[in-house]
Scaffold this motif. Sequence first.
Motif, short mmCIF file in Angstrom:
data_model
loop_
_atom_site.label_atom_id
_atom_site.label_comp_id
_atom_site.label_asym_id
_atom_site.label_seq_id
_atom_site.Cartn_x
_atom_site.Cartn_y
_atom_site.Cartn_z
N LEU A 1 6.33 67.39 132.99
CA LEU A 1 4.98 67.61 133.23
C LEU A 1 4.11 68.57 134.00
CD1 LEU A 1 7.62 65.77 136.25
CD2 LEU A 1 5.54 65.10 135.65
N ILE A 2 5.02 69.56 133.42
CA ILE A 2 3.99 70.99 133.22
C ILE A 2 3.12 70.64 132.14
CG2 ILE A 2 4.60 73.26 132.24
CD1 ILE A 2 7.68 73.62 133.48
N VAL A 3 3.47 70.12 131.29
CA VAL A 3 2.47 70.05 130.53
C VAL A 3 0.99 69.17 130.68
CG1 VAL A 3 1.93 68.66 128.67
CG2 VAL A 3 4.34 70.05 128.06
N GLY A 4 1.36 68.20 132.31
CA GLY A 4 0.69 67.10 132.46
C GLY A 4 0.22 68.72 133.50
N ALA A 5 0.91 68.85 134.20
CA ALA A 5 0.03 70.41 134.93
C ALA A 5 -1.02 71.15 134.25
CB ALA A 5 0.83 71.52 135.62
N ILE A 6 -0.31 71.69 133.22
CA ILE A 6 -1.96 72.63 131.67
C ILE A 6 -2.81 71.66 131.92
CG2 ILE A 6 -2.08 73.51 129.84
CD1 ILE A 6 0.58 74.14 130.18
N GLY A 7 -3.12 70.22 131.75
CA GLY A 7 -3.91 69.45 131.23
C GLY A 7 -4.78 69.35 132.81
N VAL A 8 -4.23 69.22 133.76
CA VAL A 8 -4.87 69.39 135.11
C VAL A 8 -5.71 70.89 135.55
CG1 VAL A 8 -4.88 69.89 137.87
CG2 VAL A 8 -3.51 67.76 136.44
N VAL A 9 -5.01 72.06 134.94
CA VAL A 9 -6.17 73.18 135.11
C VAL A 9 -6.82 73.21 133.95
CG1 VAL A 9 -5.67 75.50 134.75
CG2 VAL A 9 -3.09 74.16 135.79
N LEU A 10 -6.92 72.66 132.95
CA LEU A 10 -8.06 72.92 131.69
C LEU A 10 -8.64 71.79 132.94
CD1 LEU A 10 -5.81 72.64 128.22
CD2 LEU A 10 -7.41 74.57 129.48
N ALA A 11 -8.36 70.50 133.12
CA ALA A 11 -9.69 69.45 133.77
C ALA A 11 -11.01 70.69 134.96
CB ALA A 11 -9.08 69.17 133.93
N VAL A 12 -10.24 71.40 135.57
CA VAL A 12 -10.40 71.85 136.75
C VAL A 12 -11.43 72.88 136.00
CG1 VAL A 12 -10.13 73.13 138.95
CG2 VAL A 12 -8.90 71.60 138.61
N TYR A 13 -10.96 73.73 134.69
CA TYR A 13 -12.29 75.10 134.43
C TYR A 13 -12.80 74.51 133.81
CZ TYR A 13 -12.50 78.91 130.96
OH TYR A 13 -12.97 80.04 130.61
N ALA A 14 -12.54 73.19 132.75
CA ALA A 14 -14.14 73.27 132.41
C ALA A 14 -14.69 71.71 132.41
CB ALA A 14 -14.52 73.33 130.97
N PRO A 15 -15.31 70.99 133.81
CA PRO A 15 -14.81 68.88 134.09
C PRO A 15 -15.63 68.97 133.57
CG PRO A 15 -15.24 70.87 136.12
CD PRO A 15 -14.68 71.73 134.62
N GLY A 16 -17.12 69.14 133.05
CA GLY A 16 -18.14 68.84 132.67
C GLY A 16 -19.49 68.49 133.96
N ALA A 17 -19.91 67.88 133.52
CA ALA A 17 -21.20 68.09 134.04
C ALA A 17 -21.17 67.39 135.85
CB ALA A 17 -22.69 66.93 133.38
N GLY A 18 -21.53 67.73 136.65
CA GLY A 18 -21.60 66.75 137.78
C GLY A 18 -20.50 67.10 138.83
N ALA A 19 -19.82 68.12 138.63
CA ALA A 19 -18.66 68.61 139.03
C ALA A 19 -18.66 69.68 139.99
CB ALA A 19 -18.20 69.13 137.90
N GLY A 20 -19.87 69.36 140.54
CA GLY A 20 -19.83 69.86 142.42
C GLY A 20 -19.39 71.41 142.34
N ASP A 21 -18.02 71.54 143.49
CA ASP A 21 -17.30 72.85 143.07
C ASP A 21 -15.84 72.19 142.71
OD1 ASP A 21 -15.53 74.91 144.27
OD2 ASP A 21 -16.94 75.26 146.13
#
Length: 301
Positions: free
Chosen positions: A138-158
């Motif tokens: 689950l920690i690996v999954g949490a790291i995945g979430v952190v990376l997604a927030v760090y560089a989510p892509g276009a149209g991410a807003g805030d």
Amino acid sequence: MKRSPYFVFLPVLLCALLWGSAFPTIKMVYKHWAESGVEVNIFDRWLFAGVRFTLAGLGLLLIAKKPWVEWQSTPKKWVALLAVSQTFLQYLFFYLGLSLSSGSLTALMASTGSFWWMILAPVMLGTAWPELRQWLILIVGAIGVVLAVYAPGAGAGDPLLGAMCIMLASFFGSIGIVVVSKVKATMGSRAATGFALFLGGVCLCLVAAPAWRHISELFDGYVIVVTAWLALVSALAFAVWNHLSTQYPVPLLASCRFLIPVSGVLQSLIFLTGESAGWGLVVGGLLVIGSMLVATWMKRD
């Protein structure tokens, strides 16, 4: 007779497809309002949510076997807590978060519900704490979430503020799933879900009182049709998921829950123009999917 964890995949996939469709669909309503020149605020969005869940709850109560009898035999404090957590508070923050960030990022952040489950179930239900290897996955999954927030892509807003709101939403939603176990002895999943959606939806409508003055402007033909679809999504998906929570252990469902944000991310990227996946969303999504698959494989025995 021991239930095979593999039997859970088909109903979970159904829930994932239904709930996943909600992310881009809600965003399309926001876009429709903008293109129609309708200026909306958070109260308008909460009213939209309140109408959706009130209708969904009524629909489920109509097809439940004996909802009034079950209501009378169930402690009201648990029904109230289910409505407040699973519907009212969860979607109070969910619709706020979805207004701040992209549909794809919001969908992936919904995966944090699995982490909350792992903590809440032992605390509230007295179940066994996850093993070390389950925490590591689950920690690996949490790291995945952190990376997604760090560089989510276009149209991410805030992305940061939006992610925080969705994490709060998933926290309250996880409390709701735990509370289901408190009412299942006297109330079936359809009635429990129906009361939770209806009462929570009414609460959202009350909080959204400032939006009542232009309800006819908000709910044109397009929005009415979409609201009806979203009500069906809520009724069916919540009923199935709440039933699964009475049949399978929380750690297994927490792992399978990752299918929901994956479905939401893919559908958002496909159907929403102006959104694209950044490297963080791609890598983070792969980590989330991988952790879900490994955790489920570990539960095969």
